[in-house]
Structure formats: C-alpha cells, structure tokens
Design an enzyme around this catalytic site. Structure first.
Site, PDB file in Angstrom:
ATOM      1  N   THR A 143    -105.436  19.416 125.946  1.00 18.61           N
ATOM      2  CA  THR A 143    -104.333  18.491 125.821  1.00 18.61           C
ATOM      3  C   THR A 143    -104.168  17.405 124.876  1.00 18.61           C
ATOM      4  O   THR A 143    -104.732  17.773 124.033  1.00 18.61           O
ATOM      5  CB  THR A 143    -104.485  17.821 127.422  1.00 18.61           C
ATOM      6  OG1 THR A 143    -103.175  17.044 127.637  1.00 18.61           O
ATOM      7  CG2 THR A 143    -105.553  16.859 127.596  1.00 18.61           C
ATOM      8  N   LYS A 163    -103.112  19.576 121.183  1.00 21.83           N
ATOM      9  CA  LYS A 163    -102.489  21.144 121.420  1.00 21.83           C
ATOM     10  C   LYS A 163    -101.867  21.699 120.102  1.00 21.83           C
ATOM     11  O   LYS A 163    -101.921  23.128 120.295  1.00 21.83           O
ATOM     12  CB  LYS A 163    -101.261  20.807 122.233  1.00 21.83           C
ATOM     13  CG  LYS A 163    -101.440  20.544 123.554  1.00 21.83           C
ATOM     14  CD  LYS A 163    -100.269  20.564 124.588  1.00 21.83           C
ATOM     15  CE  LYS A 163    -100.586  20.009 126.110  1.00 21.83           C
ATOM     16  NZ  LYS A 163     -99.436  20.087 126.757  1.00 21.83           N
ATOM     17  N   ASP A 185     -97.813  27.029 129.834  1.00 20.09           N
ATOM     18  CA  ASP A 185     -96.892  25.832 130.680  1.00 20.09           C
ATOM     19  C   ASP A 185     -95.561  26.843 131.047  1.00 20.09           C
ATOM     20  O   ASP A 185     -94.892  26.719 132.092  1.00 20.09           O
ATOM     21  CB  ASP A 185     -96.112  25.078 129.866  1.00 20.09           C
ATOM     22  CG  ASP A 185     -97.018  23.827 129.829  1.00 20.09           C
ATOM     23  OD1 ASP A 185     -97.857  23.651 130.811  1.00 20.09           O
ATOM     24  OD2 ASP A 185     -97.149  22.910 128.626  1.00 20.09           O
ATOM     25  N   GLY A 189     -83.488  18.512 126.339  1.00 23.90           N
ATOM     26  CA  GLY A 189     -84.749  17.962 125.911  1.00 23.90           C
ATOM     27  C   GLY A 189     -85.358  18.852 124.793  1.00 23.90           C
ATOM     28  O   GLY A 189     -85.008  19.898 124.751  1.00 23.90           O
TER      29      GLY A 189
HETATM   30  N1  LIG Z   1     -94.410  19.644 135.095  1.00 26.10           N
HETATM   31  C1  LIG Z   1     -95.179  19.798 134.276  1.00 26.10           C
HETATM   32  O1  LIG Z   1     -96.146  20.528 134.263  1.00 26.10           O
HETATM   33  C2  LIG Z   1     -94.698  18.935 132.919  1.00 26.10           C
HETATM   34  C3  LIG Z   1     -95.359  19.513 131.453  1.00 26.10           C
HETATM   35  C4  LIG Z   1     -95.072  18.993 130.395  1.00 26.10           C
HETATM   36  C5  LIG Z   1     -94.268  17.671 130.411  1.00 26.10           C
HETATM   37  N2  LIG Z   1     -93.880  17.252 131.554  1.00 26.10           N
HETATM   38  C6  LIG Z   1     -93.113  15.806 131.796  1.00 26.10           C
HETATM   39  O2  LIG Z   1     -91.849  16.295 131.111  1.00 26.10           O
HETATM   40  C7  LIG Z   1     -91.449  14.991 130.551  1.00 26.10           C
HETATM   41  C8  LIG Z   1     -91.356  14.983 129.069  1.00 26.10           C
HETATM   42  O3  LIG Z   1     -92.527  15.415 128.494  1.00 26.10           O
HETATM   43  P1  LIG Z   1     -92.786  15.683 126.893  1.00 26.10           P
HETATM   44  O4  LIG Z   1     -94.197  15.866 126.751  1.00 26.10           O
HETATM   45  O5  LIG Z   1     -91.871  16.972 126.666  1.00 26.10           O
HETATM   46  O6  LIG Z   1     -92.087  14.632 126.233  1.00 26.10           O
HETATM   47  P2  LIG Z   1     -91.633  14.456 124.752  1.00 26.10           P
HETATM   48  O7  LIG Z   1     -92.301  15.413 123.950  1.00 26.10           O
HETATM   49  O8  LIG Z   1     -92.258  12.764 124.180  1.00 26.10           O
HETATM   50  O9  LIG Z   1     -90.313  14.451 124.599  1.00 26.10           O
HETATM   51  C9  LIG Z   1     -89.409  13.572 125.234  1.00 26.10           C
HETATM   52  C10 LIG Z   1     -88.122  14.014 125.367  1.00 26.10           C
HETATM   53  O10 LIG Z   1     -87.280  13.122 126.034  1.00 26.10           O
HETATM   54  C11 LIG Z   1     -86.274  12.964 125.230  1.00 26.10           C
HETATM   55  N3  LIG Z   1     -85.762  11.428 125.550  1.00 26.10           N
HETATM   56  C12 LIG Z   1     -86.532  10.196 125.679  1.00 26.10           C
HETATM   57  N4  LIG Z   1     -85.816   9.123 125.952  1.00 26.10           N
HETATM   58  C13 LIG Z   1     -84.549   9.536 125.861  1.00 26.10           C
HETATM   59  C14 LIG Z   1     -83.228   9.008 126.174  1.00 26.10           C
HETATM   60  N5  LIG Z   1     -83.334   7.518 126.291  1.00 26.10           N
HETATM   61  N6  LIG Z   1     -82.152   9.713 125.870  1.00 26.10           N
HETATM   62  C15 LIG Z   1     -81.976  10.901 125.810  1.00 26.10           C
HETATM   63  N7  LIG Z   1     -83.278  11.658 125.716  1.00 26.10           N
HETATM   64  C16 LIG Z   1     -84.368  10.814 125.592  1.00 26.10           C
HETATM   65  C17 LIG Z   1     -86.530  12.996 123.842  1.00 26.10           C
HETATM   66  O11 LIG Z   1     -85.430  12.995 123.006  1.00 26.10           O
HETATM   67  P3  LIG Z   1     -85.614  12.941 121.312  1.00 26.10           P
HETATM   68  O12 LIG Z   1     -85.934  14.032 120.659  1.00 26.10           O
HETATM   69  O13 LIG Z   1     -84.357  12.423 121.050  1.00 26.10           O
HETATM   70  O14 LIG Z   1     -86.546  11.579 121.312  1.00 26.10           O
HETATM   71  C18 LIG Z   1     -87.367  14.177 123.919  1.00 26.10           C
HETATM   72  O15 LIG Z   1     -86.562  15.339 124.064  1.00 26.10           O
HETATM   73  C19 LIG Z   1     -92.699  13.841 130.847  1.00 26.10           C
HETATM   74  O16 LIG Z   1     -92.125  13.461 132.086  1.00 26.10           O
HETATM   75  C20 LIG Z   1     -93.606  14.827 131.156  1.00 26.10           C
HETATM   76  O17 LIG Z   1     -94.774  14.316 132.263  1.00 26.10           O
HETATM   77  C21 LIG Z   1     -94.145  17.982 133.050  1.00 26.10           C
END
Ligand SMILES: NC(=O)c1ccc[n+]([C@@H]2O[C@H](COP(=O)([O-])OP(=O)(O)OC[C@H]3O[C@@H](n4cnc5c(N)ncnc54)[C@H](OP(=O)(O)O)[C@@H]3O)[C@@H](O)[C@H]2O)c1
Length: 277
Positions: free
Chosen positions: A67, A71, A107, A131
């Site tokens: 993690t 990664k 994933d 996203g």
């Molecule tokens: N269910 C599961 O197994 C699983 C797996 C992975 C992740 N997740 C969840 O998915 C979520 C995202 O995780 P991640 O690791 O992909 O996050 P990340 O890499 O930090 O990416 C965050 C994303 O959210 C966007 N974002 C953040 N603030 C924003 C705003 N105010 N307006 C518009 N877009 C915004 C970012 O856009 P920019 O590029 O413009 O910054 C980016 O696309 C988290 O809650 C995580 O816990 C769940």
C-alpha cells in the site's frame, strides 16, 4: 489467534502507515473461517522497501499486499508484472513462488466483482468516471476490459489525460462538462475523494440522467456518500465502496492461502463496524 506451526503460510500488508488498513481484519476473518494454519501481518515499513520485501521473501512469506507509498516502487522489484498492474499503473499484490516475485493489481477485480454482485452488466454500456487519482485508473481499465465505453472527467484535466494516454480507448471530457456527459450514461463512478468524511460533497445534478443509471462510489467512509444518498432518493441503483474494498482482497488470499474466500454479510458487518469505530 491459533498457534502457528512451522508450516504456517504467512502474508501481510506492507506500507506506511498501515495501522488504518482493513486488510488484516479481512484476511484474519477468512483464515479463522477456513481454519488455515497461517497469519496475515501488518508490516509498517516507511523506507527500505526492497530490503523489507526481499527479507520477507527469504523468510518464507507467500506474498504481500503493498500500500501507500510503495505501490509504484513495487514494479521495480517484480520478476513478472501482470497486465492488471500495468493497466492500473500500480502494484498492490505480490506473490512469492518458484517464479520469483509476481506483481498484480486487484482493485479493478474488486470493483467489477462489486458491480457483478449488484447484478450490473457492462458489455457495450457507457460509463462516466470522475477522478484521476489512484483508484480511477484501475476502475477505468477494468471497465474498458469489460467492454464498456468509458469517459473520464477530472478537476485537473491533465491528470485525466495522463490516464487516457495509458489506456487506449478512454475519452476525456472537462470537469465542467460532467453533467452533460452523464446524459446517455448507464454507469456513473465517483473515484474522487469528494463525499469522503471530512471532504466536501460531490455536486452533480442527476435529474438529466437515464432512469436506468447505476451510480457507484468507491469512497467507503461514509458508506452512503451524499452522491449515493441522492441517487437512492432519485430511485437509481447504487453500489457502495465497501464491495470493492472487500472483493479486492480475494485474489491475494487465494494465491497465498489456497482458498477463494467468500465476501458475505458477516464480513461486511465486521469491516463496517471497524470503519464506524
Ligand atoms: N473502495 C476501495 O477499495 C477504494 C480503493 C481506492 C480508493 N478508494 C477511495 O477513493 C477515494 C479517492 O482515493 P484516491 O487514492 O484515488 O485519491 P487521490 O489519488 O488522492 O485522488 C483524489 C481525486 O479526487 C479529486 N479531488 C479532490 N478534491 C477535489 C475537489 N475539491 N474537486 C474536484 N475533485 C477533487 C482529485 O482531483 P485532482 O486531480 O484535480 O486533484 C483526484 O482526482 C478515497 O476516498 C479512497 O478512500 C477506495
């Protein structure tokens, strides 16, 4: 935990920090259910990733979940990288065996298994993914592989374009155009952190959407995000982020411990309780 024998199968999750990971809870549940002589251990490793992995391999571990922040670094240590990891741009599962170290990403499998569990089929369907972070690329790759037509929108357009450059067939639209893009879609997936506890909600008007639209959110804290609540109130089908979290753990467990485990309500309740604690 039962006493381990000298033949115990060992695996774990390696990252920094790892204390928030639900993987030990899930794997521990399945190990107990199946009475397996084995253990799944949280391994907090901030630096020296390669030293730690090679040491665990030499000590007889069957493999690891990887993690943050390792990664991407995990690619370099693999003898074989499976297409799932190449497509997702990240390795989250390592298997140690006679072939050396094999890296994959589960994933996309987890996300698709969650959709299948909800009875959603995708061949030829149109999907809008919001996203472009860690979760988005695995979701887009899995949807494309399942035959969906996928459009990606992200606040920072260049990040969406980077994902599209790695995944032929993926289209990109502007973040501001997301409502228009939703019009003809069969599936909407939020992979942004919007709607997560402590973040602002995702604003999206679902009134223009087809009544058959399915709305999926990979955020799992809270389980019912404002987006899912809005979709449910509009009578749309929904899939929450817990399904992906639980199912993504299955391929690793099968490879290390020899059983394809089942995701059921008992596991779901257990993990949900830990998220709410
Ligand atoms: N269910 C599961 O197994 C699983 C797996 C992975 C992740 N997740 C969840 O998915 C979520 C995202 O995780 P991640 O690791 O992909 O996050 P990340 O890499 O930090 O990416 C965050 C994303 O959210 C966007 N974002 C953040 N603030 C924003 C705003 N105010 N307006 C518009 N877009 C915004 C970012 O856009 P920019 O590029 O413009 O910054 C980016 O696309 C988290 O809650 C995580 O816990 C769940």
């Amino acid at each position: 935990m039962a006493t381990l024998t000298g033949k115990a199968r060992l695996a774990g999750v390696l990252g920094w920090p790892v204390m928030h990971s639900r993987s030990p809870l899930m794997h521990g549940f399945w190990l107990k259910r199946h009475g397996i002589d084995g253990a799944y251990i949280p391994l907090p490793v901030e630096r020296d990733f390669e030293t730690a992995v090679r040491g665990l391999q030499a000590a007889g571990f069957r493999g690891l979940n990887v993690t943050k922040p390792h990664k991407e670094a995990a690619f370099a240590i693999c003898d074989t990288v499976e297409p799932s990891a190449l497509r997702a741009g990240a390795v989250n599962t390592l298997v140690f065996d006679g072939r050396g170290i094999t890296g994959s990403n589960t994933d996309g499998f987890g996300f698709m298994a969650g959709l299948a569990e909800a009875g959603i089929t995708l061949d030829g369907a149109s999907a809008l993914v919001l996203g472009a972070g860690g979760g988005a690329r695995a979701v887009c790759a899995a949807l494309l592989d399942a035959g969906a037509i996928v459009t990606l929108a992200n606040r920072s357009r260049h990040r969406a374009e980077n994902v599209a450059a790695a995944l032929p067939g993926l289209s990109v639209t502007d973040w501001e155009e997301r409502e228009q893009a939703l019009g003809e879609c069969d599936l909407l997936v939020n992979t942004t952190s919007l709607g997560m506890a402590g973040s602002e909600p995702l604003t999206l008007d679902l009134r223009q959407a087809k009544t058959s639209l399915c709305v999926a959110d990979i955020v799992y804290v809270p389980l019912e995000t404002p987006l899912l609540a809005q979709a449910r109130a509009a009578g749309l089908r929904t899939v929450d982020g817990l399904a992906m979290l639980l199912h993504q753990a299955r391929p690793g467990f099968k490879a290390w411990f020899g059983v394809d485990p089942v995701v059921d309500d008992e596991l779901r309740r257990l993990v949900l309780a830990s998220l709410e604690a």
